[in-house]
Design a protein around this motif. Structure first.
Motif: not given
Length: 200
Positions: A99-106
């Protein structure tokens, strides 16, 4: 705001005590990425996080036991940590990572799985490759120098060039994971500063 303030204080402490320095910050890609670093010290998650700007902080897993202390748990949560049950397949932590990655987070990971001495060959687990392939996001190699003697050792975090892994049509999944982790290990090792004797 709390993260930016905490980060600034910790950054200043390491700057004074260890002459903290970041190399290759221009290599950080915008948006989501799987950030992968070597792991030799308990301080590595903090040191790796300091290499990124406050508005681009990486999130990372931390063993669930660390969250049992309310004050310490709140601190590491502010720094970007989220709990994971070690020694078991924690599907909740995996789902949160995606979820974090798909939200554009690292997402910061230590693909060795545990701490190893700086001299040892990097043997990486395949979770990094799986996350990168499932999200289509780049992998960013990072190297953190070893040595924590006050005012003697300089701590450097070197950020390498990101690469976006691909799985070839018909390629076995495990073979793809092996190729990706082998390249990542080589990229991290290439960031390791050589000692004078090694450079001759």
């Amino acid at each position: 705001m709390p993260y930016a303030c905490i980060r600034a204080i910790i950054y200043l402490v390491y700057l004074i005590l260890y002459r903290f320095r970041v190399l290759g910050r221009e290599n950080v890609p915008p948006g989501g990425a799987v950030v992968c670093a070597n792991h030799t010290s308990l301080a590595d998650p903090v040191l790796a996080a300091l290499a990124f700007k406050a508005n681009d902080r990486p999130f990372f897993m931390a063993k669930s036991e660390l969250f049992k202390n309310p004050l310490f748990g709140l601190l590491i949560k502010l720094l970007g940590a989220f709990p994971v049950e070690r020694g078991a397949s924690d599907l909740g932590a995996l789902k949160h990572s995606l979820e974090l990655l798909r939200e554009g987070k690292k997402l910061l990971m230590f693909p060795q799985g545990t701490r190893f001495s700086d001299a040892e060959t990097l043997e990486l687990k395949s979770g990094v490759a799986m996350l990168a392939l499932r999200t289509g996001l780049p992998i960013l190699p990072v190297y953190i120098t070893q040595g924590r003697k006050l005012f003697i050792n300089r701590i450097e975090v070197s950020i390498g060039v990101p690469f976006t892994p691909e799985r070839k049509p018909g390629q076995d999944k495990n073979e793809a994971y092996h190729q990706i982790t082998s390249r990542l290990a080589a990229d991290i090792q290439a960031l390791r500063p050589c000692k004078q004797k090694e450079c001759l």
